[in-house]
Design a protein around this motif. Structure first.
Motif, PDB file in Angstrom:
ATOM      1  N   LEU A 232       0.822  -1.339  -0.061  1.00 54.17           N
ATOM      2  CA  LEU A 232      -0.114  -0.197   0.099  1.00 54.17           C
ATOM      3  C   LEU A 232       0.886   1.218   0.210  1.00 54.17           C
ATOM      4  O   LEU A 232       0.503   2.255  -0.517  1.00 54.17           O
ATOM      5  CB  LEU A 232      -0.801  -0.094   1.054  1.00 54.17           C
ATOM      6  N   TYR A 233       1.881   1.091   0.610  1.00 52.44           N
ATOM      7  CA  TYR A 233       2.853   2.462   0.751  1.00 52.44           C
ATOM      8  C   TYR A 233       3.311   2.557  -0.510  1.00 52.44           C
ATOM      9  O   TYR A 233       3.553   3.906  -1.038  1.00 52.44           O
ATOM     10  CB  TYR A 233       4.092   2.185   1.908  1.00 52.44           C
ATOM     11  N   ARG A 234       4.017   1.441  -1.300  1.00 50.41           N
ATOM     12  CA  ARG A 234       4.561   2.083  -2.820  1.00 50.41           C
ATOM     13  C   ARG A 234       3.535   2.346  -3.423  1.00 50.41           C
ATOM     14  O   ARG A 234       3.639   3.250  -4.343  1.00 50.41           O
ATOM     15  CB  ARG A 234       4.955   0.525  -2.970  1.00 50.41           C
ATOM     16  N   SER A 235       2.256   2.123  -3.223  1.00 53.27           N
ATOM     17  CA  SER A 235       1.050   2.324  -4.135  1.00 53.27           C
ATOM     18  C   SER A 235       0.976   4.047  -3.860  1.00 53.27           C
ATOM     19  O   SER A 235       0.480   4.639  -5.043  1.00 53.27           O
ATOM     20  CB  SER A 235      -0.177   1.653  -3.961  1.00 53.27           C
ATOM     21  N   GLN A 236       0.866   4.356  -2.709  1.00 49.09           N
ATOM     22  CA  GLN A 236       0.427   5.490  -2.308  1.00 49.09           C
ATOM     23  C   GLN A 236       1.814   6.497  -2.908  1.00 49.09           C
ATOM     24  O   GLN A 236       1.334   7.764  -3.202  1.00 49.09           O
ATOM     25  CB  GLN A 236       0.571   5.714  -0.783  1.00 49.09           C
ATOM     26  N   LEU A 237       2.786   6.135  -2.660  1.00 50.43           N
ATOM     27  CA  LEU A 237       4.021   6.892  -3.174  1.00 50.43           C
ATOM     28  C   LEU A 237       3.934   6.959  -4.792  1.00 50.43           C
ATOM     29  O   LEU A 237       4.349   8.271  -5.390  1.00 50.43           O
ATOM     30  CB  LEU A 237       5.617   6.318  -3.056  1.00 50.43           C
ATOM     31  N   GLY A 238       3.443   6.215  -5.438  1.00 50.00           N
ATOM     32  CA  GLY A 238       3.449   6.274  -6.969  1.00 50.00           C
ATOM     33  C   GLY A 238       2.313   7.197  -7.268  1.00 50.00           C
ATOM     34  O   GLY A 238       2.356   7.882  -8.130  1.00 50.00           O
ATOM     35  N   GLU A 239       1.161   7.197  -6.548  1.00 49.79           N
ATOM     36  CA  GLU A 239       0.107   8.078  -6.583  1.00 49.79           C
ATOM     37  C   GLU A 239       0.612   9.463  -6.482  1.00 49.79           C
ATOM     38  O   GLU A 239      -0.054  10.483  -7.306  1.00 49.79           O
ATOM     39  CB  GLU A 239      -1.084   7.817  -5.859  1.00 49.79           C
ATOM     40  N   ILE A 240       1.450   9.714  -5.565  1.00 57.85           N
ATOM     41  CA  ILE A 240       1.621  11.285  -4.974  1.00 57.85           C
ATOM     42  C   ILE A 240       2.579  11.580  -6.300  1.00 57.85           C
ATOM     43  O   ILE A 240       2.604  12.770  -6.464  1.00 57.85           O
ATOM     44  CB  ILE A 240       2.765  11.077  -3.649  1.00 57.85           C
TER      45      ILE A 240
ATOM     46  N   LEU B 296      -0.935  18.658  -9.908  1.00 55.94           N
ATOM     47  CA  LEU B 296      -2.004  18.671  -8.987  1.00 55.94           C
ATOM     48  C   LEU B 296      -1.575  19.203  -7.706  1.00 55.94           C
ATOM     49  O   LEU B 296      -2.396  19.639  -6.904  1.00 55.94           O
ATOM     50  CB  LEU B 296      -2.786  17.522  -8.954  1.00 55.94           C
ATOM     51  N   ILE B 297      -0.323  18.804  -7.333  1.00 59.93           N
ATOM     52  CA  ILE B 297      -0.008  19.359  -5.939  1.00 59.93           C
ATOM     53  C   ILE B 297       1.356  19.898  -6.260  1.00 59.93           C
ATOM     54  O   ILE B 297       2.003  19.515  -7.106  1.00 59.93           O
ATOM     55  CB  ILE B 297       0.267  18.081  -4.895  1.00 59.93           C
ATOM     56  N   GLY B 298       1.976  20.738  -5.325  1.00 56.89           N
ATOM     57  CA  GLY B 298       3.273  21.274  -5.080  1.00 56.89           C
ATOM     58  C   GLY B 298       4.104  20.453  -4.670  1.00 56.89           C
ATOM     59  O   GLY B 298       4.038  19.152  -4.082  1.00 56.89           O
ATOM     60  N   PRO B 299       5.510  20.893  -4.677  1.00 56.12           N
ATOM     61  CA  PRO B 299       6.598  20.050  -4.191  1.00 56.12           C
ATOM     62  C   PRO B 299       6.473  19.880  -2.703  1.00 56.12           C
ATOM     63  O   PRO B 299       6.636  18.710  -2.163  1.00 56.12           O
ATOM     64  CB  PRO B 299       7.848  20.813  -4.452  1.00 56.12           C
ATOM     65  N   ALA B 300       6.084  20.707  -1.964  1.00 58.38           N
ATOM     66  CA  ALA B 300       6.034  20.913  -0.369  1.00 58.38           C
ATOM     67  C   ALA B 300       4.674  19.848  -0.006  1.00 58.38           C
ATOM     68  O   ALA B 300       4.943  19.317   0.761  1.00 58.38           O
ATOM     69  CB  ALA B 300       5.746  22.301   0.032  1.00 58.38           C
ATOM     70  N   GLU B 301       3.806  20.137  -0.747  1.00 59.25           N
ATOM     71  CA  GLU B 301       2.610  19.109  -0.520  1.00 59.25           C
ATOM     72  C   GLU B 301       2.964  17.745  -0.730  1.00 59.25           C
ATOM     73  O   GLU B 301       2.589  16.743  -0.135  1.00 59.25           O
ATOM     74  CB  GLU B 301       1.468  19.597  -1.133  1.00 59.25           C
ATOM     75  N   ALA B 302       3.818  17.482  -1.862  1.00 61.35           N
ATOM     76  CA  ALA B 302       4.200  16.094  -2.269  1.00 61.35           C
ATOM     77  C   ALA B 302       4.965  15.508  -1.164  1.00 61.35           C
ATOM     78  O   ALA B 302       5.009  14.295  -0.602  1.00 61.35           O
ATOM     79  CB  ALA B 302       4.801  16.028  -3.553  1.00 61.35           C
TER      80      ALA B 302
ATOM     81  N   ALA C  84       5.019  16.190   2.036  1.00 61.59           N
ATOM     82  CA  ALA C  84       4.263  15.993   3.244  1.00 61.59           C
ATOM     83  C   ALA C  84       3.434  14.912   3.146  1.00 61.59           C
ATOM     84  O   ALA C  84       3.364  14.189   4.076  1.00 61.59           O
ATOM     85  CB  ALA C  84       3.521  17.337   3.439  1.00 61.59           C
ATOM     86  N   ALA C  85       3.325  14.521   1.953  1.00 61.06           N
ATOM     87  CA  ALA C  85       2.213  13.090   1.806  1.00 61.06           C
ATOM     88  C   ALA C  85       3.221  11.848   1.776  1.00 61.06           C
ATOM     89  O   ALA C  85       2.575  10.989   2.192  1.00 61.06           O
ATOM     90  CB  ALA C  85       1.585  13.475   0.378  1.00 61.06           C
ATOM     91  N   ARG C  86       4.469  12.174   1.378  1.00 57.56           N
ATOM     92  CA  ARG C  86       5.248  11.054   1.535  1.00 57.56           C
ATOM     93  C   ARG C  86       5.633  10.875   2.807  1.00 57.56           C
ATOM     94  O   ARG C  86       5.716   9.501   3.351  1.00 57.56           O
ATOM     95  CB  ARG C  86       6.845  11.462   0.776  1.00 57.56           C
ATOM     96  N   ALA C  87       5.728  11.956   3.678  1.00 57.74           N
ATOM     97  CA  ALA C  87       6.061  11.561   5.111  1.00 57.74           C
ATOM     98  C   ALA C  87       4.897  11.071   5.888  1.00 57.74           C
ATOM     99  O   ALA C  87       5.012   9.995   6.755  1.00 57.74           O
ATOM    100  CB  ALA C  87       6.211  13.027   5.795  1.00 57.74           C
ATOM    101  N   GLU C  88       3.704  11.366   5.443  1.00 58.25           N
ATOM    102  CA  GLU C  88       2.376  10.946   6.032  1.00 58.25           C
ATOM    103  C   GLU C  88       2.383   9.227   5.698  1.00 58.25           C
ATOM    104  O   GLU C  88       1.983   8.352   6.666  1.00 58.25           O
ATOM    105  CB  GLU C  88       1.273  11.557   5.762  1.00 58.25           C
ATOM    106  N   ALA C  89       2.400   8.960   4.395  1.00 51.68           N
ATOM    107  CA  ALA C  89       2.537   7.654   4.266  1.00 51.68           C
ATOM    108  C   ALA C  89       3.656   6.780   4.708  1.00 51.68           C
ATOM    109  O   ALA C  89       3.391   5.604   5.190  1.00 51.68           O
ATOM    110  CB  ALA C  89       2.993   7.496   2.579  1.00 51.68           C
TER     111      ALA C  89
END
Length: 366
Positions: free
Chosen positions: A39-47, A55-61, A63-68
């Motif tokens: 699931l983690y790898r899938s989430q990273l691919g989606e980010i 659709l998102i900026g580098p800072a948001e990306a 933050a999303a990687r850290a949450e995953a």
């Protein structure tokens, strides 16, 4: 050798049953970790895809990687093992596994060594019974025969087999029933009738009853030399007060006995007792005491015949004895009762009429 293979398989199954719950939780935990990483790898691919489409900026990306990553850590615990698996719990689980692997076989060997026979070779049941027939389960065999007879009550052969067994066990009522059933269903013989008479006698506490005498008479009709019937009929004579007749009957039986007859000793002992009683019994009594003893024996015979049954010789003996004692009233009562009991026997009725004429009892007989 086969028994040890079976024991090894049983021990392995027991150990497997103990270790299965210990190892199952860890396997499931590893499966959950693998799913979380996928699931983690899938989430990273989606980010990354969202970042490429702007659709998102580098800072948001970032933050999303850290949450995953945080979610992955919560699902997989730390690097030492599954979630909740600590070093101490891992040691306990390993110790439990080692204990099961060592103690279960050891305990099995100790129990078998204490209660089993590891040095005894295999021996089938049939071979054991053939080698030592005394080890057969007699009670089980008897129960099987009784079950068979309950389902097949007309099996005369089965009844004839079980009847002597009951006699040896002291179950005289059951023996009498079994002999009667054997006779009724085609196994009639002099020995069967004599056995029935003996069972009835022993069931009555050693008293040769009217029913027993009938059985002995039936045995003698089939075999006039039947020793058992003659022996018990002699005892019956003794019980009727005819000790002289009983002794004579036993003496005749003993004179005809084969040299190796197993029952001869019992006849000798009974005859010796009768002779001793005769020598030191009535002959040693005063005339008045002799008369009282004779009357007691006659009264005993009268009481037994009045209670039921009675053959023509028994009634004849009673009536004659009462007349000899001067009690014609009692003789007339006995004569009347004998006629009632033997009413269906024309020959007996004629014999009683002749007896009444001989003893001058006819004028008051009914």
């Amino acid at each position: 050798m086969l028994i040890w293979i079976i024991f090894a398989l049983m021990t392995g199954a027991a150990i497997f049953a103990l270790l299965w719950p210990l190892g199952r939780g860890r396997a499931l935990a590893f499966a959950d970790v693998a799913d979380a990483r996928s699931l983690y790898r899938s989430q990273l691919g989606e980010i990354d895809r969202d970042l490429g489409r702007r659709l998102i900026g580098p800072a948001e990306a970032e933050a999303a990687r850290a949450e995953a990553a945080r979610r992955l850590l919560r699902a997989s615990g730390d690097e030492s093992g599954p979630e909740g698996e600590t070093e101490s719990s891992l040691r306990r689980r390993r110790a439990s596994s080692a204990l099961a692997l060592s103690c279960v076989p050891l305990l099995a060997l100790l129990v078998y060594g204490a209660y089993g026979s590891p040095g005894r070779p295999d021996e089938p049941l049939a071979a054991r019974l053939q080698a030592d027939s005394s080890r057969q389960d007699f009670a089980l065999a008897l129960a099987r025969i009784e079950t068979h007879l309950a389902a097949n009550p007309t099996d005369g052969k089965g009844w004839s087999v079980v009847a002597p067994v009951y006699m040896r066990q002291g179950r005289y009522d059951d023996a009498a029933t079994a002999f009667a059933q054997a006779i009724r269903h085609g196994e009639a013989s002099a020995e069967a009738h004599a056995g029935l008479g003996e069972a009835r006698t022993l069931a009555a506490g050693g008293v040769v009853t009217a029913a027993a005498r009938t059985s002995f008479a039936d045995a003698l009709r089939m075999d006039a030399k039947n020793a058992r019937a003659r022996f018990f009929l002699a005892i019956g004579q003794e019980q009727d007060g005819d000790a002289t007749g009983a002794a004579e009957a036993l003496r005749t039986l003993l004179g005809e006995a084969p040299a190796d007859a197993p029952w001869a000793q019992a006849v000798r002992q009974r005859l010796a007792r009768l002779d001793a009683e005769k020598a030191g019994g009535l002959a040693s009594l005063a005339p008045a005491d002799q008369q009282a003893a004779i009357r007691a024996m006659v009264d005993g015979l009268a009481a037994r015949l009045q209670a039921g049954g009675g053959s023509l010789p028994e009634w004849t003996r009673l009536i004659r004895s009462q007349v000899v004692l001067g009690d014609k009233a009692a003789a007339r009562e006995a004569l009347a009762l004998a006629r009632t009991r033997l009413a269906q026997d024309a020959a007996a009725a004629a014999a009683l009429d002749a007896l009444a004429e001989e003893l001058a009892l006819k004028e008051t007989a009914p």
